[in-house]
Design a protein around this motif. Structure first.
Motif, PDB file in Angstrom:
ATOM      1  N   ARG A   1       0.832  -1.211   0.000  1.00 14.77           N
ATOM      2  CA  ARG A   1       0.000   0.000   0.000  1.00 14.77           C
ATOM      3  C   ARG A   1       0.863   1.255   0.000  1.00 14.77           C
ATOM      4  O   ARG A   1       0.492   2.270  -0.618  1.00 14.77           O
ATOM      5  CB  ARG A   1      -0.946  -0.011   1.200  1.00 14.77           C
TER       6      ARG A   1
ATOM      7  N   ASN B   1      -5.822  -5.986  -6.872  1.00 14.60           N
ATOM      8  CA  ASN B   1      -6.943  -5.286  -7.514  1.00 14.60           C
ATOM      9  C   ASN B   1      -6.710  -3.782  -7.545  1.00 14.60           C
ATOM     10  O   ASN B   1      -6.980  -3.118  -8.558  1.00 14.60           O
ATOM     11  CB  ASN B   1      -8.242  -5.603  -6.778  1.00 14.60           C
ATOM     12  N   SER B   2      -6.195  -3.236  -6.457  1.00 14.80           N
ATOM     13  CA  SER B   2      -5.898  -1.790  -6.421  1.00 14.80           C
ATOM     14  C   SER B   2      -4.805  -1.432  -7.418  1.00 14.80           C
ATOM     15  O   SER B   2      -4.852  -0.374  -8.050  1.00 14.80           O
ATOM     16  CB  SER B   2      -5.482  -1.388  -5.008  1.00 14.80           C
TER      17      SER B   2
ATOM     18  N   ARG C   1       0.684   6.479  -7.021  1.00 20.31           N
ATOM     19  CA  ARG C   1      -0.533   7.235  -7.310  1.00 20.31           C
ATOM     20  C   ARG C   1      -0.258   8.735  -7.354  1.00 20.31           C
ATOM     21  O   ARG C   1      -0.932   9.477  -8.086  1.00 20.31           O
ATOM     22  CB  ARG C   1      -1.602   6.902  -6.267  1.00 20.31           C
TER      23      ARG C   1
ATOM     24  N   LEU D   1      -6.708  -7.925  -2.619  1.00 15.98           N
ATOM     25  CA  LEU D   1      -7.170  -6.529  -2.659  1.00 15.98           C
ATOM     26  C   LEU D   1      -6.051  -5.598  -3.107  1.00 15.98           C
ATOM     27  O   LEU D   1      -6.305  -4.620  -3.823  1.00 15.98           O
ATOM     28  CB  LEU D   1      -7.691  -6.119  -1.277  1.00 15.98           C
TER      29      LEU D   1
ATOM     30  N   ARG E   1      -6.356  -1.269 -10.902  1.00 15.57           N
ATOM     31  CA  ARG E   1      -7.121  -0.030 -11.097  1.00 15.57           C
ATOM     32  C   ARG E   1      -6.191   1.163 -11.270  1.00 15.57           C
ATOM     33  O   ARG E   1      -6.495   2.088 -12.034  1.00 15.57           O
ATOM     34  CB  ARG E   1      -8.050   0.196  -9.905  1.00 15.57           C
ATOM     35  N   LEU E   2      -5.065   1.153 -10.572  1.00 22.30           N
ATOM     36  CA  LEU E   2      -4.118   2.262 -10.692  1.00 22.30           C
ATOM     37  C   LEU E   2      -3.505   2.316 -12.081  1.00 22.30           C
ATOM     38  O   LEU E   2      -3.276   3.415 -12.615  1.00 22.30           O
ATOM     39  CB  LEU E   2      -3.020   2.101  -9.630  1.00 22.30           C
TER      40      LEU E   2
ATOM     41  N   SER F   1       0.638   4.020  -2.966  1.00 25.69           N
ATOM     42  CA  SER F   1       0.349   5.415  -2.651  1.00 25.69           C
ATOM     43  C   SER F   1       1.365   6.351  -3.308  1.00 25.69           C
ATOM     44  O   SER F   1       0.996   7.420  -3.829  1.00 25.69           O
ATOM     45  CB  SER F   1       0.344   5.609  -1.132  1.00 25.69           C
TER      46      SER F   1
ATOM     47  N   ARG G   1     -12.082   3.540  -7.309  1.00 26.03           N
ATOM     48  CA  ARG G   1     -11.825   2.519  -6.302  1.00 26.03           C
ATOM     49  C   ARG G   1     -12.713   1.297  -6.455  1.00 26.03           C
ATOM     50  O   ARG G   1     -12.261   0.174  -6.221  1.00 26.03           O
ATOM     51  CB  ARG G   1     -12.006   3.144  -4.914  1.00 26.03           C
TER      52      ARG G   1
END
Length: 280
Positions: A103, A156-157, A110, A153, A160-161, A107, A167
């Motif tokens: 994560r 999956n994130s 992103r 998860l 999407r990124l 971040s 989200r």
């Protein structure tokens, strides 16, 4: 004589974990030797009574320290080669730490995503996130889906990124477009590649001894299908997640053309195609 601490030895009242029982015989032998020393003292004099009192106190203190060390070891987690090992081998702490690290990298990516193309973002995600999800992931084989869900998860994130989607966008079409296997399939992929290398005698010797090819007692057509011998049906429950149990089961479920691949490169390509169709 110094008073012993009043700390309770086992506040929960639950039995000690199975992983601690291996150290109990040695400790029991030490306590038996100490008890023998107590009984060998003379008790006919005041000095003898004093020696007995001191030895009894030492025995009580040794028993207290033994139980205290066992209770402390029950909650102990060790890290080896970047993998956090807990006493029950549930890898819950390792999965939590890995998810937190991934994560953090997602971040950071992103923040610079507006300046990157989809392809550049995909390369960054694969280098910083997916490589960590794949590291030693064969250790997670046999865990329930609820245990590996935090890692799914994260993947999956990451998908999407790459496509700059919100989200709650559906992740399965994104994984299919990126040709990314889900976490469960990636674990199975790594385990089956190790099984192929064992049959090809290119894996470490300690892994090759865990599985063996299936040899029928009489000539059968299955003799040339490159199957693995299954473990005994009455094998202990503790071995249900072991490599020697899962690898033969997963291997024998593969199509014949995948099991009989002539090279590791061909096997990896056919295996990924098979798992891709099965999971996505």
């Amino acid at each position: 004589m110094e008073a012993l601490p009043s700390k309770q030895l086992h506040p929960s009242g639950e039995p000690l974990p199975c992983s601690l029982t291996a150290s109990q015989p040695a400790a029991s032998a030490d306590l038996a030797n100490l008890h023998h020393d107590i009984s060998s003292h003379q008790i006919g004099s005041k000095e003898g009574h004093k020696n007995v009192d001191n030895s009894t106190a030492a025995l009580e203190w040794a028993i207290f320290k033994f139980h205290e060390d066992c209770i402390a070891a029950a909650d102990l987690a060790l890290k080896n080669l970047g993998v956090t090992l807990d006493p029950c081998l549930s890898y819950s702490q390792h999965i939590s730490t890995l998810a937190r690290t991934c994560r953090f990298f997602l971040s950071n990516i992103r923040r610079i995503r507006p300046f990157l193309t989809n392809y550049a973002t995909q390369l960054l995600v694969q280098a910083l996130v997916l490589s960590r999800l794949d590291y030693c992931n064969s250790l997670l084989a046999g865990l329930p889906a609820s245990a590996t869900r935090p890692l799914q998860l994260i993947q999956n994130s990451a998908a999407r990124l790459v496509f700059s989607l919100p989200r709650f966008a559906h992740a399965t079409p994104l994984l299919r477009s990126l040709h990314w296997l889900p976490i469960t399939a990636r674990i199975q992929f790594k385990t089956l590649v190790l099984a192929y290398r064992c049959l090809d005698q290119t894996a470490p010797s300690y892994l090759q001894t865990l599985i063996s090819p299936y040899t029928p007692t009489r000539p059968l057509r299955s003799a040339c299908t490159r199957r693995l011998a299954l473990p005994p049906l009455r094998s202990p429950a503790s071995r249900a997640r072991s490599f020697s149990t899962l690898a033969p089961q997963w291997w024998n479920d593969l199509p014949t053309d995948v099991r009989t691949a002539q090279s590791l490169t061909t096997f990896r390509r056919l295996l990924k195609t098979h798992l891709f169709k099965q999971h996505l």
